[in-house]
Design an enzyme around this catalytic site. Sequence first.
Site, short mmCIF file in Angstrom:
data_model
loop_
_atom_site.label_atom_id
_atom_site.label_comp_id
_atom_site.label_asym_id
_atom_site.label_seq_id
_atom_site.Cartn_x
_atom_site.Cartn_y
_atom_site.Cartn_z
CB THR A 186 -0.86 0.03 1.28
OG1 THR A 186 -1.67 -1.13 1.31
CG2 THR A 186 -1.73 1.26 1.34
NE ARG A 216 -8.74 -7.60 2.17
CZ ARG A 216 -7.71 -6.76 2.16
NH1 ARG A 216 -7.51 -5.98 1.10
NH2 ARG A 216 -6.88 -6.69 3.17
CB VAL A 217 -13.32 -3.49 1.01
CG1 VAL A 217 -12.76 -2.11 1.33
CG2 VAL A 217 -14.00 -3.48 -0.36
N GLY A 218 -10.22 -3.98 2.28
CA GLY A 218 -9.38 -3.89 3.48
C GLY A 218 -9.39 -2.50 4.08
CG ASP A 219 -5.67 -1.15 5.72
OD1 ASP A 219 -5.65 -1.72 4.60
OD2 ASP A 219 -4.64 -0.81 6.32
N GLY A 234 0.07 -2.73 5.72
CA GLY A 234 0.19 -4.03 6.36
C GLY A 234 -1.05 -4.87 6.19
CG ASP A 235 -3.25 -8.88 7.96
OD1 ASP A 235 -4.29 -8.64 7.30
OD2 ASP A 235 -3.05 -9.98 8.49
N GLY A 236 -4.28 -5.38 6.31
CA GLY A 236 -5.44 -4.50 6.44
C GLY A 236 -6.65 -5.14 7.08
#
Length: 357
Positions: free
Chosen positions: A222, A250-253, A274-276
């Site tokens: 990111t 899927r949607v992350g941070d 990172g790991d959103g």
Amino acid sequence: MATKTLSSTCFLTLTFLLLFLVTGHQALNSAPYPVVVSTWPFVEAVRAAWRAVDNGLSAVDAVVEGCSACEELRCDGTVGPGGSPDENGETTIDALVMDGVTMEVGAVAAMRYVKDGIKAARLVMQHTEHTLLVGEQASVFAISMGLPGPTNLSSSESMEKWIKWKENHCQPNFWKDVVPKGGCGPYHAKDFVGLYDETCSNTTPVGNIRSSSHIGLHNHDTISMAVIDTMGHIAVGTSTNGATFKIPGRVGDGPIAGSSSYADDEVGGCGATGDGDIMMRFLPCYQVVESMRLGMEPKLAAKDAISRIARKFPDFVGAVFAINKNGVHAGACHGWTFQYSVRNPDMDDVKVYTVLP
Ligand SMILES: *[C@@H]1O[C@H](CO)[C@@H](O)[C@H](O)[C@H]1NC(C)=O
């Protein structure tokens, strides 16, 4: 006597005036603005944002220039088009921009067929009263507002990666507690007894147990960027094409304000990577900015936000940078070595800082 007092008062006043002028001048010389901070050694992106803000563009526009540069360059293959295929081999885009003056946010999530994530996010912010548009409708909006598309967001690299993953029985993946019918699904919840064959489940690879393991050390995932412009106004932005082999939808941070980035003109800003999937549960950038508001130095605020996540998810991989209104910046990370890039008036070019976990 009176004359002497007067002259010494005059002298004192003059001294103070001189001191004021000198210190005032020094403060001006070491003015912290403009300043650009970005996750990772995305040097070209920081240069692009710096050129924009140094030419007098606003913090918002400079953030868009910087993140756009990363989308065009496909920084690390994980920003912009052509990277991070989902389970169907498709690349989608998540992006966010936030104006720390007005607290306005524009964002797009799971946007298909349009490569200009951060520009689409700015269009949402500037031309709608909404904050977040998603999926195919976000694409339709972006194209109707003049962005190029529809575009095929896959590349030969992303297709190759995806084909290899399919050949490897769709491993690793983001499923848990499921049984696939065949190597790659469709997947069924284990609770639905009778829907799957026990013997089959022992021989077929199933869902991955730890999701953080696929946010690889070389997957810089990111771009999150903060810019303070010459007026002292701050803006932040984020752009990503999400997690590789994510479950479609899927949607992350990335497009979540307070998670991937956050800014308040009165305090400063923050960017995360990172790991959103885990980080978005903690709004780490909101935490960083609010901690700085309460008086914490950027370094402590960044460390605190990361350690709040690490206490609950010791295996998570992630990092944040923090910058306050005095231009003081810092980073903190967990599970990997983090780098962030800075350009300010004291530097001849972008400087990369390394932060150890
Ligand atoms: C999109 O591009 C990829 C890689 O070049 C290609 O394999 C794929 O067939 C294209 N998809 C469409 C719908 O044109």
